[in-house]
Design a protein around this motif. Structure first.
Motif, PDB file in Angstrom:
ATOM      1  N   ASN A 133       0.821  -1.205   0.000  1.00 53.43           N
ATOM      2  CA  ASN A 133       0.000   0.000   0.000  1.00 53.43           C
ATOM      3  C   ASN A 133       0.855   1.254   0.000  1.00 53.43           C
ATOM      4  O   ASN A 133       0.532   2.246  -0.661  1.00 53.43           O
TER       5      ASN A 133
ATOM      6  N   ILE B 231     -16.458  -2.146  -3.270  1.00 48.90           N
ATOM      7  CA  ILE B 231     -15.100  -2.099  -3.810  1.00 48.90           C
ATOM      8  C   ILE B 231     -14.873  -0.809  -4.590  1.00 48.90           C
ATOM      9  O   ILE B 231     -13.834  -0.147  -4.448  1.00 48.90           O
TER      10      ILE B 231
ATOM     11  N   GLY C 266     -14.455   2.148  -2.221  1.00 52.25           N
ATOM     12  CA  GLY C 266     -13.153   2.157  -1.574  1.00 52.25           C
ATOM     13  C   GLY C 266     -12.065   2.719  -2.469  1.00 52.25           C
ATOM     14  O   GLY C 266     -11.225   3.519  -2.028  1.00 52.25           O
ATOM     15  N   HIS C 267     -12.061   2.332  -3.729  1.00 56.25           N
ATOM     16  CA  HIS C 267     -11.059   2.838  -4.673  1.00 56.25           C
ATOM     17  C   HIS C 267     -11.218   4.341  -4.877  1.00 56.25           C
ATOM     18  O   HIS C 267     -10.233   5.079  -4.934  1.00 56.25           O
TER      19      HIS C 267
ATOM     20  N   ASN D 188      -9.628  -8.655  -4.805  1.00 52.57           N
ATOM     21  CA  ASN D 188      -9.706  -7.429  -4.006  1.00 52.57           C
ATOM     22  C   ASN D 188      -8.319  -6.942  -3.597  1.00 52.57           C
ATOM     23  O   ASN D 188      -8.032  -5.740  -3.618  1.00 52.57           O
TER      24      ASN D 188
ATOM     25  N   SER E 267      -6.433   2.932   3.470  1.00 55.30           N
ATOM     26  CA  SER E 267      -5.809   1.775   2.820  1.00 55.30           C
ATOM     27  C   SER E 267      -5.773   0.580   3.759  1.00 55.30           C
ATOM     28  O   SER E 267      -5.999  -0.560   3.344  1.00 55.30           O
TER      29      SER E 267
ATOM     30  N   GLU F  69      -9.156  -0.766   3.898  1.00 56.95           N
ATOM     31  CA  GLU F  69      -9.467  -1.505   2.674  1.00 56.95           C
ATOM     32  C   GLU F  69      -8.942  -2.933   2.710  1.00 56.95           C
ATOM     33  O   GLU F  69      -9.504  -3.821   2.074  1.00 56.95           O
TER      34      GLU F  69
ATOM     35  N   VAL G 278     -11.666  -4.600   4.353  1.00 57.27           N
ATOM     36  CA  VAL G 278     -12.822  -4.665   3.450  1.00 57.27           C
ATOM     37  C   VAL G 278     -12.617  -5.736   2.392  1.00 57.27           C
ATOM     38  O   VAL G 278     -13.563  -6.436   2.007  1.00 57.27           O
TER      39      VAL G 278
ATOM     40  N   MET H 197      -5.544  -3.370  -4.902  1.00 60.05           N
ATOM     41  CA  MET H 197      -4.843  -2.386  -4.083  1.00 60.05           C
ATOM     42  C   MET H 197      -3.375  -2.250  -4.466  1.00 60.05           C
ATOM     43  O   MET H 197      -2.604  -1.589  -3.771  1.00 60.05           O
TER      44      MET H 197
END
Length: 370
Positions: free
Chosen positions: A5, A295, A298-299, A217, A330, A333, A336, A221
């Protein structure tokens, strides 16, 4: 993943700083050398977010707005138009050029390939939709590439886990990480929702869905800029599999409770039939939208927070806040990514369990459809 990340954030900052040419405070009021205005930073940010969320025919890590140079790699384009045509997406030059293949010309418009003339002219209807002929497109886009990569990765990981059981009762290597997750899906998702007698039949599907969604997912990231589970076509396909397995696994009692509920007045049965049928469709629809929306959101949040660095009027004060919030989101996420895989698998097991459940008619109880 935390290191990944951080790399992602640093890479995005580098990309944006190159693309935005360093004028984050007031890009519309300054001009570059030669009197050429700089690109509107807010528009550039929005375009970058849109590009990240959408599928594409190549991987573009970043673009230098001054030179127009793209850094990334192309993918194969596979079209059926007067025969099979296979060529590299580099011929499109990231959508900026017309590709000539065996005397035919093709152009990308809104991530769709259209057949054009040598000049790349497109015709539009009243709603500004391109009306040019579209060849059958079986191209390996970045979403397809990521799905294939995920499938190969899962095949290798679980192949290694299966081989380790041939020699030892306790797996070694990566198998020590995978085994607890497999047992978790079995003991906490499959058995409680489907039952000990019938869960084994559906374990293959549930494990596949769980790890497939989770890995996709996590790959979303990374700096590759993929958003597979944020593509509603992908989530619709996954939900369709759950729907088909549920309906084809349904017992006689399951269908009886849909078309002719025991213990309910005849008039009420007639009224409930279309409602129950609609309920069988709303379940996979909820699966589809839930995964897609979470999703994608989140992005968008992560990239929007990073973009604050370049659109703020006070970089000294707002910059550290933006970086801190981005790091925080992040990390969230990561949770998530696992949570959405768990929810999709759990609800799939729940719907399947409702379909294969044996009902007790002695008390004339009707089963609630979740």
């Amino acid at each position: 993943m935390q290191k990944g990340n951080i790399v992602k954030i640093l890479l995005f900052c580098l990309v944006a700083s190159i693309s935005f040419s360093g004028n984050a405070n007031d890009p519309q009021e300054h001009q570059a050398e030669g009197g050429t205005p700089h690109i509107d930073t807010k528009t550039e940010v929005q375009n970058y977010i849109d590009h990240h969320l959408q599928d594409a025919y190549d991987f573009t890590l970043w673009t230098d707005s001054e030179t127009g140079e793209h850094v990334g790699f192309p993918l194969p384009v596979i079209l059926i138009d007067e025969g099979l045509k296979i060529f590299s997406s580099s011929r499109f030059h990231h959508g900026e050029s017309v590709a000539e293949v065996e005397g035919n010309y093709y152009k990308i418009h809104h991530n769709t390939i259209y057949k054009t003339n040598v000049a790349g002219d497109l015709s539009f209807d009243e709603e500004h939709h391109a009306t040019n002929e579209k060849p059958l497109d079986f191209s390996i886009t970045k979403n397809v590439f990521t799905i294939l990569l995920t499938c190969i990765l899962l095949f290798l990981l679980f192949g290694s886990l299966a081989r380790s059981y041939r020699h030892k009762e306790i797996p070694t290597g990566i198998g020590r990480v995978l085994e607890p997750l497999v047992l978790y899906v079995r003991d906490d998702i499959a058995i409680p929702n489907i039952g000990e007698k019938k869960y084994r039949k559906f374990m293959g599907f549930l494990l596949t869905v769980f790890f497939f969604v989770w890995v996709l997912n996590l790959l979303g990231m990374t700096p590759l800029g993929v958003n597979v589970t944020g593509n509603i076509a992908i989530t619709a396909c996954l939900a369709l599999f759950t729907y088909l397995i549920t309906q084809f696994s349904g017992t006689k009692d399951y269908w009886k409770h849909i078309f002719w509920m025991p213990g309910v007045p005849i008039l009420m049965k007639i009224i409930l039939i279309p409602i129950e049928l609609l309920g069988t469709l709303t379940k996979p629809f909820a699966l589809m939208v839930r995964l897609f929306a979470n999703i994608t959101a989140g992005h968008v949040v992560i990239m929007s927070l990073i973009a604050l660095i370049f659109v703020t009027d006070n970089l000294v004060m707002d910059g550290p806040i933006s970086i801190f919030l981005t790091l925080f989101i992040s990390v969230i996420e990561l949770l998530v990514a696992f949570l959405q895989a768990y929810i999709f698998t759990m609800l799939s097991a729940l719907f399947i369990g409702l379909a294969v459940e044996e009902h007790d008619h002695e008390h004339s109880e009707t089963n609630e459809i979740v």
